[in-house]
Motif scaffolding. Sequence first.
Motif, mmCIF file in Angstrom:
data_model
loop_
_atom_site.group_PDB
_atom_site.id
_atom_site.type_symbol
_atom_site.label_atom_id
_atom_site.label_comp_id
_atom_site.label_asym_id
_atom_site.label_seq_id
_atom_site.Cartn_x
_atom_site.Cartn_y
_atom_site.Cartn_z
ATOM 1 N N TRP A 12 0.949 -1.276 0.398
ATOM 2 C CA TRP A 12 -0.365 -0.071 -0.307
ATOM 3 C C TRP A 12 0.304 1.271 -0.079
ATOM 4 C CZ3 TRP A 12 -0.575 4.425 3.338
ATOM 5 C CH2 TRP A 12 -1.926 5.024 3.134
ATOM 6 N N GLN A 13 1.710 1.102 0.461
ATOM 7 C CA GLN A 13 2.549 2.582 0.500
ATOM 8 C C GLN A 13 3.857 2.697 -0.516
ATOM 9 O OE1 GLN A 13 5.587 2.544 4.700
ATOM 10 N NE2 GLN A 13 5.193 5.017 4.124
ATOM 11 N N HIS A 14 4.059 1.719 -0.767
ATOM 12 C CA HIS A 14 5.819 1.779 -1.648
ATOM 13 C C HIS A 14 5.120 1.337 -3.117
ATOM 14 C CE1 HIS A 14 7.845 2.725 1.827
ATOM 15 N NE2 HIS A 14 7.272 1.810 2.315
ATOM 16 N N MET A 15 3.858 0.754 -3.686
ATOM 17 C CA MET A 15 3.716 0.140 -5.190
ATOM 18 C C MET A 15 4.046 1.508 -6.080
ATOM 19 S SD MET A 15 -0.651 -0.693 -5.164
ATOM 20 C CE MET A 15 -1.581 0.644 -4.348
ATOM 21 N N GLY A 16 2.945 3.152 -5.372
ATOM 22 C CA GLY A 16 3.381 3.307 -6.944
ATOM 23 C C GLY A 16 4.609 4.177 -6.475
ATOM 24 N N PHE A 17 5.269 4.078 -5.821
ATOM 25 C CA PHE A 17 6.795 4.865 -5.964
ATOM 26 C C PHE A 17 8.030 3.649 -6.473
ATOM 27 C CE2 PHE A 17 10.338 6.540 -4.464
ATOM 28 C CZ PHE A 17 10.542 7.877 -4.979
ATOM 29 N N LEU A 31 -7.048 3.516 -6.003
ATOM 30 C CA LEU A 31 -6.741 4.699 -5.882
ATOM 31 C C LEU A 31 -7.319 4.470 -5.304
ATOM 32 C CD1 LEU A 31 -6.378 7.668 -7.396
ATOM 33 C CD2 LEU A 31 -9.077 7.594 -8.068
ATOM 34 N N ILE A 32 -8.646 4.322 -5.183
ATOM 35 C CA ILE A 32 -10.145 3.916 -3.781
ATOM 36 C C ILE A 32 -8.813 3.260 -2.647
ATOM 37 C CG2 ILE A 32 -12.211 3.543 -2.681
ATOM 38 C CD1 ILE A 32 -13.108 3.696 -5.836
ATOM 39 N N VAL A 33 -8.362 2.525 -2.871
ATOM 40 C CA VAL A 33 -7.616 1.742 -1.864
ATOM 41 C C VAL A 33 -6.256 2.832 -1.209
ATOM 42 C CG1 VAL A 33 -6.696 -0.183 -1.147
ATOM 43 C CG2 VAL A 33 -8.038 -0.314 -2.309
ATOM 44 N N VAL A 34 -5.753 3.632 -1.847
ATOM 45 C CA VAL A 34 -4.806 4.226 -1.579
ATOM 46 C C VAL A 34 -4.819 5.727 -0.551
ATOM 47 C CG1 VAL A 34 -2.796 5.585 -1.835
ATOM 48 C CG2 VAL A 34 -3.017 3.506 -3.208
#
Lengths: 330, 309
Positions: free
Chosen positions: A198-203, B38-41
């Motif tokens: 959750w914390q790092h996937m985007g990065f 998007l919603i989950v984050v």
Amino acid sequence: MASTRQPNSIDSTAFAGGRTAAAPAGSMRHLLIRMRRRWQLYLLLLLPLAYIIIFNYIPMLGAQIAFRDYTASGGIWNSEWVGLANFERFFNSYQFSRLIVNTLSLGLYLLVVGFPIPIILALSLNQVRTLWFKKTVQMVTYAPHFISTVVMVGLILQMLNPRFGILAQLTAALGLAPASVMSKPDLYQSIYVWSDIWQHMGFAAIIYLAALTTIDPALHEAAVVDGASRVQRIWHIDIPGILPIATMLLILNFGNFINIGFEKVLLLQNPVNTSVSEILDTYVYKVGLASPTLDFSYATAIGLFKGVIALIMVVVANSSVKRLGQESLW
Amino acid sequence: MSILRLPSIQRKSGSSIQESRGDKVFSWINYTFLTIILIVVLYPLIYTLSASISAPSAVISGKVILFPVDFSLVGYEKIFSYPTFLNGMLNSLFYTIVGSSVSVVVTFMAAYPLTRRDLPGRRFLTVLFFFPMLFSGGLIPFYLVVRDLGLVNTRWAIVIPTALSVWNLIITISFLRASIPDELYEAAQIDGCSDIGFLLKIVLPLAKALIAVLFLVYAVGQWNQWFFSLVFQTNPDLLPLQNILRNILILNKVDLGMMADIKRMADQQALQEQLKFSSIVVASVPVLLLYPFVQRYFVQGLTIGAIKG
């Protein structure tokens, strides 16, 4: 080295003339002269060098207390030498297999789940043609990366709180009894890993998105003309395009997977879950710095054991990257 | 998924190439997938913000689902009148500003000489700086060094031992290599510019953006750090915000003196839970405000470091 042409050209031409005649002694002098010319650069390096020696290399020498029985009076150099006794004690302790299993399983779980998800996210984002939507998803998914570990763990605890929080609301909506998931050791690793994602996937997706932009658009155009579907283009163009970087990152992550972010492991620990949440790094901290009887030598031995394994794994991983013809870590 | 893999070449006569049905289905699935992500984050972030401005009783009874319920700023009032929290914030500000400044200076002092090809021993020095990324003596020997230097229980224990990040050094070096050509060094030398003069007059002005972002990256790291303070600082007056937060959020330790005016036990409990949300917001807002600036650099840094090699 053409770039070493100097303003004080008298010096250098005079020396260049004598260079052919001079033997090894001369090349030594040559080196010293070149070094003296760059004295200002060495002056600049003095402080960072002192820093790296004091805080990185002296601790490496200090790690010898793993082979000693450290006492305050003896210090690092004069405490009694005990050879491998501290290591033997660790290998024979009941903690040993548990710590190894916990460390390896958590690291592997994180690698297996954490590696593909950013790739899927990047491939998916790359297909979005609506620019504002793409930017919004990127902005939002990068943001949690900058949240501190303490806040992150606080957030996890609040979200999973059995009285309120999202989990409580879900269980209530489904008519189930409220669940206290933090007191279930079985769920510890999943909570750790999925909150990390959750914390790092985007990065983590950034690097793949960057790699996707380097793919020649002509490939896609040609594929479109040939009637390839989007899925086919992802499969035959995008994935092969990011495969080199993905392979490299996979190998490097594999070499690094024993080095789990132990701060979060420590913060997520509670008395109920230590049977699964104690890993090598947290145990070193507890034995060495957070127990009533601080056992520096024993803690250092455990840390050194882990450090050597980590070093071997990184070196092996890096040489396999090199063998694949990729840019390596160094 | 198996349907999607079928070659779906459906060209309508006369028109140019259009999205096939398979592609439309794929597109639809893709947008749905990203919307879910998007919603989950986003949800936990919005929930936290909403809970921080709701009435404590509404938070603890689970009435807050997405939007604030019974608007109230009591959590923020309490947190900003909590001396320990404010002191932690001031400490964090000190560590962040002083620590990041020291780090930027030290990083440049190392990075600039290591980019100079005419520095004798450059290879050896570079390896010397990079090797600690692969192997370290471990936590305890590091602790002993800091202790023997007399830094334990001083502010410097946080500022000095963490001064240089090898990762940031690598990024700085590759940035300088990419943006300052060797010819510039040569030209400046012919004009009689000294090595330090070159750093001050040419390299630093050219690297302004890098300096700013390097500062921000170090600042985020310092603001978020807590472990060194846990190990090196037993004096509570020196602790940064993150360690105070750890007490509030994770260890459930709050000075009950601040709740003296609240008589009922249940209200105290509710407030304690709500304080967690408001303190999360207070601690994270400064970093999230900086983040749009830092993020762009990270993208560049990662790209320089990984793709161009």
